[in-house]
Design an enzyme around this catalytic site. Structure first.
Site, short mmCIF file in Angstrom:
data_model
loop_
_atom_site.label_atom_id
_atom_site.label_comp_id
_atom_site.label_asym_id
_atom_site.label_seq_id
_atom_site.Cartn_x
_atom_site.Cartn_y
_atom_site.Cartn_z
N LYS C 192 0.65 -1.15 0.28
CA LYS C 192 -0.28 0.34 0.07
C LYS C 192 0.58 1.46 0.39
O LYS C 192 1.52 1.97 0.33
CB LYS C 192 -1.16 -0.14 1.68
N GLY C 244 7.83 4.71 7.95
CA GLY C 244 6.42 4.99 8.76
C GLY C 244 6.68 5.76 9.83
O GLY C 244 8.41 6.06 10.46
N SER C 245 5.78 6.58 10.31
CA SER C 245 6.34 7.20 11.85
C SER C 245 6.00 6.45 13.02
O SER C 245 6.34 4.75 12.68
CB SER C 245 4.49 8.27 12.11
N THR C 246 7.55 6.57 14.21
CA THR C 246 7.62 5.83 15.32
C THR C 246 5.69 5.69 15.92
O THR C 246 5.34 4.27 16.54
CB THR C 246 8.01 6.28 16.22
N GLY C 249 4.50 2.76 13.40
CA GLY C 249 4.99 1.73 14.31
C GLY C 249 4.92 0.92 15.39
O GLY C 249 4.17 -0.67 15.22
N GLU C 266 10.95 0.40 9.85
CA GLU C 266 11.67 1.48 9.58
C GLU C 266 11.48 2.98 9.99
O GLU C 266 10.70 3.28 8.95
CB GLU C 266 12.06 1.54 8.24
N CYS C 300 13.58 10.38 6.63
CA CYS C 300 13.23 9.44 8.00
C CYS C 300 14.82 9.92 8.69
O CYS C 300 15.03 10.19 10.22
CB CYS C 300 12.82 8.99 7.87
N GLU C 397 10.77 14.91 16.07
CA GLU C 397 10.85 14.64 14.57
C GLU C 397 10.00 15.96 13.65
O GLU C 397 8.81 15.93 13.51
CB GLU C 397 10.95 13.60 14.04
#
Lengths: 331, 286, 485
Positions: C192, C244-246, C249, C266, C300, C397
């Site tokens: 996706k 993507g974002s933490t 994740g 990641e 990132c 971030e």
């Protein structure tokens, strides 16, 4: 070995006074030059390559082509040079495109000292300068008094600009003070009896210095000794001018102005044959040193074949179709 | 003539190189194989777990900074000391687990040999899993493994071989750890801690807690200063899932529940699970 | 002094968008064909003009199920049975087609993402092709992929169906990072793309068709967070790969807890870019600029915290400001644009919010003068001086062209500050002293350490984080581990 005494330069501010401490001794000078920030080769070359990807179109390109023509030091430095050849070169320098009166003249012609008088006469009252290579060009391997005589001879014959070579042997063996004092001495020899003086360009032969660290050190050394221009190469050693080397020198003149307020010019010479390359150099001048250097007083191209390519591109811009070598003059 | 009265051993926790009782003052009864009273073990609390994590964290810099050769020597030293006390371990295994003398000998042999195996890996794993990367540019580029940090371990049953099999790979690679010993069989773990305490292993590199897994493990799983968790000894799937969920909060590296055949030669995954790959670039130029 | 009259103004040099053919609407790529979704649809816009580019299907649970089933069929019937050599040849074929259609991909990526054509042309698309070449070569050499691990090198096996969810910052490149190793190892995928940047993934689907890739080996389904969740949660997925974002994740790590699904993540970063007083300063300035302004800072591993030694801080900041004045912000399709558009209104709002917080917290904010276009999402390159570790802009971030500048006095202090973050993705070191580089590199808790360079990527080089920057590696031999057992 000749010990040199620094003589006051004929005119203009003497930057060597501002660096009296740094040039007080061989070890002080070494400390200063080796204390300059290092240059990472890979990063520097990437930066230069990135500048080379700028896309210069339409009005910007027209501006750049004319500026580049005005910056050319049209050069002949051959063993087979004759007075006839030099006269033809001068004619070309004054009127690069005889069919177009709007085409600017080049900045200078660049010849051996024995051709200065011929060139001077041929150029008459035009604004094209005569530059002479001196100091046992291209190797620089001669006694100092001969180099100074070579210089004085060219100045006396009417040279507006002297392109000297540094002693690369001395530089590479770490005898920086010797190189420094030699530049001072040649600068003094650029004085004319009328109180004027020829402008001094200092050639490093960067192809022999090999590292960008050396190029940066040589740049500062020459600027501290009062060079008006710093120049990459003689054209007799490969590689001659490259974009990254020129970029390092542009960084040096930028930083030197930052430190002293004084501007020094930069001249890449040898190997620049195409308009596209010349435009990359101008982009580099613009983005590294800044637009103040976008002027024949502060940036030159040492070249011979480049001029015709600039003219063909100029014609292409003007007429909308591609030109060919038969439509520009070969001299 | 009256019989000499035995001097019974008090089993305590092993935290930061010391053998404290639980700060909670609690203990629990450990039964022998036949269900009789064997000993009291300390029942660690969340605060003991917290202290153990703190000890493991402060030991991490020094331990991971040692040369791999030196870590290998220290792990080998544990094997040496274990060998010299093998009778005691065989006896403990027989009494706590009720195994035959032959089986006890097999387990102790295997535990010692496992320590030697991992001791040897300490200075080889980087060569096997790291290496040079031929990138398309003027760069020196290489990848090498580094320990993840502080690892929480839920040890499996099999109090000696199980414990050694989960702890040795973690510390050989430079991690420090907090281990919850097998709940029903914690005593050998504490005896092993005594071996470690006398084997040049710096305090805090291995910390052993005894007590209730269900009580202590969630605190370790959710602890933000723990970098990885090994759930090998978790038997209850619901607890396993809960712990993994808690571990997700700071993205701990998680080894899921389940135990391999401990007597077989291990794979590398107990080391690589808690290793990070660091890739370093540098330009090559004049 | 200077007597220049005219300035060297670069005339516009736009890359022509005529090469791309954007359809008014797109379906889902399932089982080798474009099909209508069963759910709603959404619009993807050009962030530089806010113009609607296309209407894209939003895959719902039923669509996800169809895609996973198609991937499973392709896995069992075709892909896992095919020899590695043949699989590899498909990857090589894809790599070649991407090279042939590089210009088209570069323009489309620039239009949909807002990033400069210079970067899609010179970085994104060449790396995409390189990734497929690199992993194509692995497909028949997998017995060398896992030294000593698992089956001890003998016969590593694919995992099955990989569910892959990728971000909007490097849309096609992240697709390549995910799909190339998965396919090389014999897995099939359901991928996706991010909801704001689906177009190059859909063009990639055409490439799969053009390459005659067996149907179902690659399935591209578009959608937003719900679609991503459905992929992660689908019981038919054996492996989840996410970039993507933490926060997302974390949610994925929770969602797969207690299952047998393998997962690699990641995630975010807040990298320190550390400049010592003996650094090659001009290159360090380039490294700082590249570190934070490359791809509008939507990276990132961006060097978003500059740690500069106090003794050269003023000089570095002065040089940096001078350099920033030459950055050209504007039309992403102009070949001279250095900084393009922010990817979305939402991201722009986040960058603005954190920058305002930085200002409110007392840090000094500076941007060069630049004319930003009237429409679209734009943010000027910005630095904050006088930042301390306690500031939010030093910890969170920002994912935009915003640099926080901190100072240090000693190498140890630099390491402490660099590591003082829950993230651990990347770090930079600038010094001419070799032994210090190696010492620093060993101390920094980060998965990628760039010394005297920054933001370099290569398919042969493993990439991934420590700590909350995620786990697993992408790239290199290590990248295969995520797709084999």
């Amino acid at each position: 070995m000749t010990t040199l005494k620094a003589t006051a330069p004929p005119v203009g501010p003497d930057p060597s006074a501002a660096f009296a401490d740094a040039t007080a001794s061989e070890s002080a000078l070494r400390r200063f030059l080796h204390g300059l920030p290092g240059v990472d080769q890979v990063g520097a070359e990437q930066r230069a390559a990135a500048l080379g990807t700028r896309s210069i179109k339409t009005t910007a390109k027209a501006f750049a082509l004319d500026l580049a023509i005005r910056m050319v030091d049209l050069t002949t430095l051959e063993g087979m040079d004759t007075h006839g050849k030099v006269k033809a070169l001068c004619a070309k320098a004054m009127h690069p495109d005889p069919t177009d009166p709007g085409c600017p003249s080049t900045a200078a012609v660049c010849v051996y000292p024995d051709m200065v008088a011929t060139a001077k006469k041929a150029l008459g009252s035009s604004e094209v300068h005569v530059a002479a290579v001196a100091t046992a060009f291209p190797s620089g391997r001669a006694a100092l008094d001969i180099k100074l005589a070579d210089t004085a001879d060219a100045v006396e014959a009417g040279a507006d600009e002297i392109d000297m070579v540094i002693d690369r042997g001395a530089f590479l063996s770490g005898r920086y003070l010797e190189v420094f004092e030699e530049i001072l001495a040649v600068r003094a020899a650029c004085a004319r009896p009328d109180g004027g003086h020829a402008h001094l360009k200092v050639i490093f032969e960067t192809g022999e210095l090999q590292t960008y660290d050396n190029v940066r050190r040589a740049s500062w050394l020459a600027m501290m000794a009062g060079a008006h221009f710093i120049k990459t190469s003689t054209g007799k050693v490969q590689p001659a001018a490259t974009l990254p080397v020129t970029m390092i020198m542009l960084e040096a003149v930028r930083d030197f102005r930052e430190a002293t307020g004084q501007m020094v010019g930069v001249k890449p010479a040898g190997g620049i044959r195409h308009s596209k390359d010349a435009i990359k150099y101008l982009v580099t001048v613009n983005e590294i040193a800044g637009e103040d250097w976008l002027d024949p007083d502060w940036f030159r191209f040492g070249a011979s074949t480049l001029l015709n390519d600039l003219l063909m591109q100029r014609s292409r811009m003007r007429t909308g179709h591609y030109s060919g070598p038969d439509y520009v003059t070969l001299d | 003539m009256s019989a000499r009265l035995d001097v019974k051993k008090t089993y305590k926790l092993y935290i930061d190189g010391e053998f404290p009782r639980s700060e909670s003052g609690r203990s629990y009864v450990v039964a022998d194989a036949k269900g009789g009273f064997l000993a009291n073990a300390s029942q660690a609390s969340r605060k003991d777990a917290r202290d153990a994590v703190r000890a493991a964290r402060s030991a991490f810099g020094g331990w991971s900074g040692r040369t791999a050769y030196n870590r290998g020597q220290v792990v080998y030293r544990i094997a040496e000391v274990l060998e010299s006390r093998r009778d005691q371990f065989e006896a403990e295994l027989r009494s706590s687990e009720g195994v035959t003398p032959a089986k006890a000998r097999t387990f102790v042999d295997a535990a010692i040999d496992r320590l030697v195996w991992y001791a040897g890996w300490a200075d080889k794993i980087a060569q096997v899993v790291g290496g040079a990367n031929p990138v398309a540019g003027p760069y020196f580029n290489h990848s090498a493994p580094e320990p993840s940090g502080v690892i929480a371990i839920i040890a499996p049953a099999g109090p000696l071989l199980g414990l050694v099999s989960v702890v040795a790979p973690v510390i050989a690679c430079g991690n420090t750890c907090v281990v919850i010993a097998s709940e029903p069989h914690p005593l050998t773990a504490i005896t092993l801690a005594e071996v470690m305490a006398t084997s040049d292993l710096p305090g805090g590199v291995v910390n052993v807690l005894t007590g209730s897994v269900a009580e202590i493990a969630p605190w370790l799983a959710s602890h933000s200063d723990v970098n990885g968790i090994d759930l090998t000894g978790v038997n209850d799937p619901d607890l396993g899932r809960t712990l993994e969920e808690a571990a997700a909060e700071n993205l701990k590296r998680v080894r899921r529940p389940g135990l391999e055949d401990l007597l077989a030669t291990p794979a590398l995954d107990r080391m690589t699970k808690f290793l990070e790959t660091k890739t370093v670039w540098h330009p090559m130029g004049l | 002094m200077p007597n220049n009259s005219a300035q060297f103004e670069y005339a516009p040099a736009p890359e022509s968008p005529a090469i791309v053919d954007i359809k008014p609407s797109y379906g889902l790529f399932i089982d080798g064909e474009f099909v209508d979704g069963h759910g709603k649809s959404f619009k993807t816009i050009s962030p530089s003009t806010e113009e609607v580019l296309a209407e894209v299907a939003e895959a719902n649970d039923a669509d996800v199920d169809l895609a996973v089933k198609a991937a499973r069929r392709a896995y069992t019937r075709v892909w896992s049975k095919m020899s590695g050599a043949e699989r590899g040849k498909y990857l090589f074929r894809i790599a070649r087609i991407i090279q042939e259609r590089a210009r088209e991909f570069a323009v489309l990526e620039s239009i949909d993402n807002g990033k400069p054509i210079k970067e899609t042309r010179d970085v994104d698309i060449p790396l995409v092709a390189a990734h497929f070449f690199y992993y194509g070569g692995w497909a028949d050499k997998l017995e060398y992929a896992l030294p000593g691990n698992g089956n001890r090198g003998a016969d590593p096996q694919p995992l099955g169906v990989a569910g892959q969810v990728i971000p909007w910052n490097f849309p096609l490149l992240m697709l390549a990072w995910k799909i190339a190793p998965a396919l090389a190892c014999g897995n099939t995928v359901v991928l996706k793309p991010a909801e704001t940047t689906p177009l190059t993934a859909l063009l990639f689907a055409e490439v799969c068709q053009q390459a005659d890739l067996p149907p179902g080996v690659v399935n591209i389904i578009t959608g937003a967070g719900e679609t991503g969740r459905a992929i992660v949660a689908h019981p038919g997925v054996d492996k989840v790969a996410f970039t993507g974002s933490t926060d997302v994740g974390r949610a994925i790590a929770k969602a797969v807890a207690g299952t047998n699904k393998r997962v690699t993540l990641e995630l975010g970063g807040k990298a320190a870019n550390i400049v010592f007083d003996d650094a090659p300063l001009d290159q360090a300035i380039e490294g700082i600029v590249n570190g934070i302004f490359f791809n509008q800072g939507h990276v990132c591993c961006a060097g978003s915290r500059l740690l500069v030694q106090e003794s050269v801080a003023d000089e570095v900041i002065a040089k940096l400001k001078r350099r920033m004045k030459t950055l050209r912000v504007g039309d992403p399709l102009d070949k001279n644009t250095d900084i393009g558009a922010i990817n979305s209104a939402e991201q722009l709002a986040k960058i603005r919010e954190l920058s305002d917080i930085g200002e409110a917290e007392g840090a000094g904010r500076w941007s060069p003068a630049c004319d930003l276009p009237q429409t679209g999402f734009w943010f000027p390159p910005t630095i904050f001086t006088g930042v301390s570790q306690a500031h939010r802009i030093a910890r969170e971030e920002i994912f935009g062209p915003v640099l926080s500048i901190l100072t240090f006095r000693t190498p140890k202090e630099a390491v402490e500050k660099a590591n003082n973050t829950p993230f651990g993705l990347s770090a930079g070191i600038w010094t001419d002293k070799g032994s210090r580089i190696l010492w620093m590199a060993s101390q920094l808790r980060a998965g990628v350490v760039w010394s005297n360079t920054f933001n370099r990527f290569d398919p042969a080089s493993p990439f991934g984080g420590y700590k909350e920057s995620g786990y697993g590696r992408e790239g290199g031999r290590h990248g295969l581990e995520a797709y084999l057992r």
